[in-house]
Write an enzyme that holds these catalytic residues in place. Structure first.
Site, PDB file in Angstrom:
ATOM      1  N   CYS A 105       0.814  -1.208   0.000  1.00  0.00           N
ATOM      2  CA  CYS A 105       0.000   0.000   0.000  1.00  0.00           C
ATOM      3  C   CYS A 105       0.856   1.271   0.000  1.00  0.00           C
ATOM      4  O   CYS A 105       1.410   1.646  -1.025  1.00  0.00           O
ATOM      5  CB  CYS A 105      -0.971  -0.034   1.185  1.00  0.00           C
ATOM      6  SG  CYS A 105      -2.339   1.133   1.069  1.00  0.00           S
ATOM      7  N   HIS A 199      -2.959  -5.414   0.990  1.00  0.00           N
ATOM      8  CA  HIS A 199      -2.272  -5.758   2.238  1.00  0.00           C
ATOM      9  C   HIS A 199      -2.248  -7.273   2.467  1.00  0.00           C
ATOM     10  O   HIS A 199      -3.060  -7.805   3.248  1.00  0.00           O
ATOM     11  CB  HIS A 199      -2.963  -5.088   3.435  1.00  0.00           C
ATOM     12  CG  HIS A 199      -2.722  -3.623   3.559  1.00  0.00           C
ATOM     13  ND1 HIS A 199      -1.605  -3.104   4.194  1.00  0.00           N
ATOM     14  CD2 HIS A 199      -3.441  -2.560   3.143  1.00  0.00           C
ATOM     15  CE1 HIS A 199      -1.665  -1.785   4.166  1.00  0.00           C
ATOM     16  NE2 HIS A 199      -2.766  -1.428   3.531  1.00  0.00           N
ATOM     17  N   GLU A 201      -0.359  -8.820   4.270  1.00  0.00           N
ATOM     18  CA  GLU A 201       0.040  -9.069   5.671  1.00  0.00           C
ATOM     19  C   GLU A 201      -1.127  -9.001   6.644  1.00  0.00           C
ATOM     20  O   GLU A 201      -1.005  -9.456   7.786  1.00  0.00           O
ATOM     21  CB  GLU A 201       1.126  -8.064   6.090  1.00  0.00           C
ATOM     22  CG  GLU A 201       0.644  -6.653   6.413  1.00  0.00           C
ATOM     23  CD  GLU A 201       0.448  -5.759   5.202  1.00  0.00           C
ATOM     24  OE1 GLU A 201       0.290  -4.534   5.391  1.00  0.00           O
ATOM     25  OE2 GLU A 201       0.445  -6.275   4.061  1.00  0.00           O
TER      26      GLU A 201
END
Length: 287
Positions: A105, A199, A201
């Site tokens: 991002c 994202h 993660e």
């Protein structure tokens, strides 16, 4: 031998502490934890370039790491405030160090601007919750960053800004209806960055915490009609985080294993480790 990573937090002190108060970890700590879940033998240092006077690694320090990752951020890069300019300068130093780097991002946006690209507010509006129908480009289909991803996939996402002009030496690897640059490889000063606008993660639990702090935004921008509707959606994400086999909720929200299973949701991070970081460390060892 352990892999040494530098995790660069894009947020200001207040923003990262607010995230920690809600989730228990700062975004950089959460990112480091994900890296540790993927690769047990890993050591992570954290850096906070948004802080004035932050102790940041010099050129030799950057070169000493096996990999560098950049987190998301609440900042808007076109504001060009000192806390943002420090991050752009650091990214240029990362390119020059030639240390393998990856970003989510904000990380992609910083890498693009540092290499001569541009980032602006998305005229189509915010992408929040999940980036839908992400589609690898022709180059992306054969690129190791997206190895294992299907022809169309979803991923956790929350952003209003997007890369509007790619740097001269950049290759777009994935796209969707809301953003022409959802994944890219960027090269500058001999260094190569891999990044995504989404994202990988984020667990569904962390995404739920982030959205819970943005209920007013969800309602105000029309994603949910009422605070109660937002709360119900967030509750479903929390349930799916705890019970990813809840087919009824997965069906209701149009989510599949690319989002529900950690080993598939984090695919780009895993590919970065396998295709960039580990070969680089091996080459250092031979040298």
């Amino acid at each position: 031998m352990a892999l040494r990573f530098l995790v660069i937090e894009g947020n200001t002190r207040n923003a990262r502490q607010a995230h920690k108060a809600a989730y228990g970890l700062m975004p950089s700590e959460s990112y480091a934890a994900v890296l540790g879940e993927i690769e047990a033998d890993i050591l992570c240092d954290l850096a906070f370039p948004a802080d004035e006077g932050a102790n940041l690694p010099d050129a030799s320090g950057l070169e000493s790491y096996d990999g560098i990752v950049l987190t998301g951020s609440h900042l808007n890069i076109y504001d060009a405030t000192p806390d943002i300019l420090r991050q752009i300068d650091l990214m240029r130093a990362i390119y020059a160090s030639r240390t393998p780097s990856f970003g989510s991002c904000w990380g992609l946006q910083v890498a693009a601007v540092a290499a001569g690209g541009d980032v602006r507010k998305n005229p189509l509006g915010r992408e929040i919750g999940f980036a839908r129908r992400l589609t690898p480009t022709e180059t992306g289909r054969a690129h190791p960053l997206l190895s294992g991803r299907p022809a169309s996939y979803d991923a956790p996402a929350i952003h209003l800004d997007l890369v509007t002009t790619t740097p001269a030496d950049a290759t777009v690897l994935s796209t969707n209806a809301l953003s022409a640059v959802q994944a890219a490889e960027i090269t500058m000063s001999g260094g190569t960055f891999w990044g995504v606008q989404y994202h990988p993660e984020f667990s569904l639990g962390e995404l739920a915490v982030i959205l819970a702090r943005r209920t007013e935004m969800l309602v105000g921008e029309g994603f949910c009609r009422t605070p109660e509707e937002a709360a119900s959606y967030i509750a479903d994400l929390n349930t799916l985080h705890a019970e990813p086999t809840r087919f009824d909720l997965a069906w209701r929200h149009g989510l599949d294993e690319e989002v529900l299973l950690p080993e598939r949701r984090t695919r780009e991070i895993r590919n970065f480790l396998e295709h960039r970081v580990k070969p680089g460390k091996s080459a250092k060892g031979r040298a």
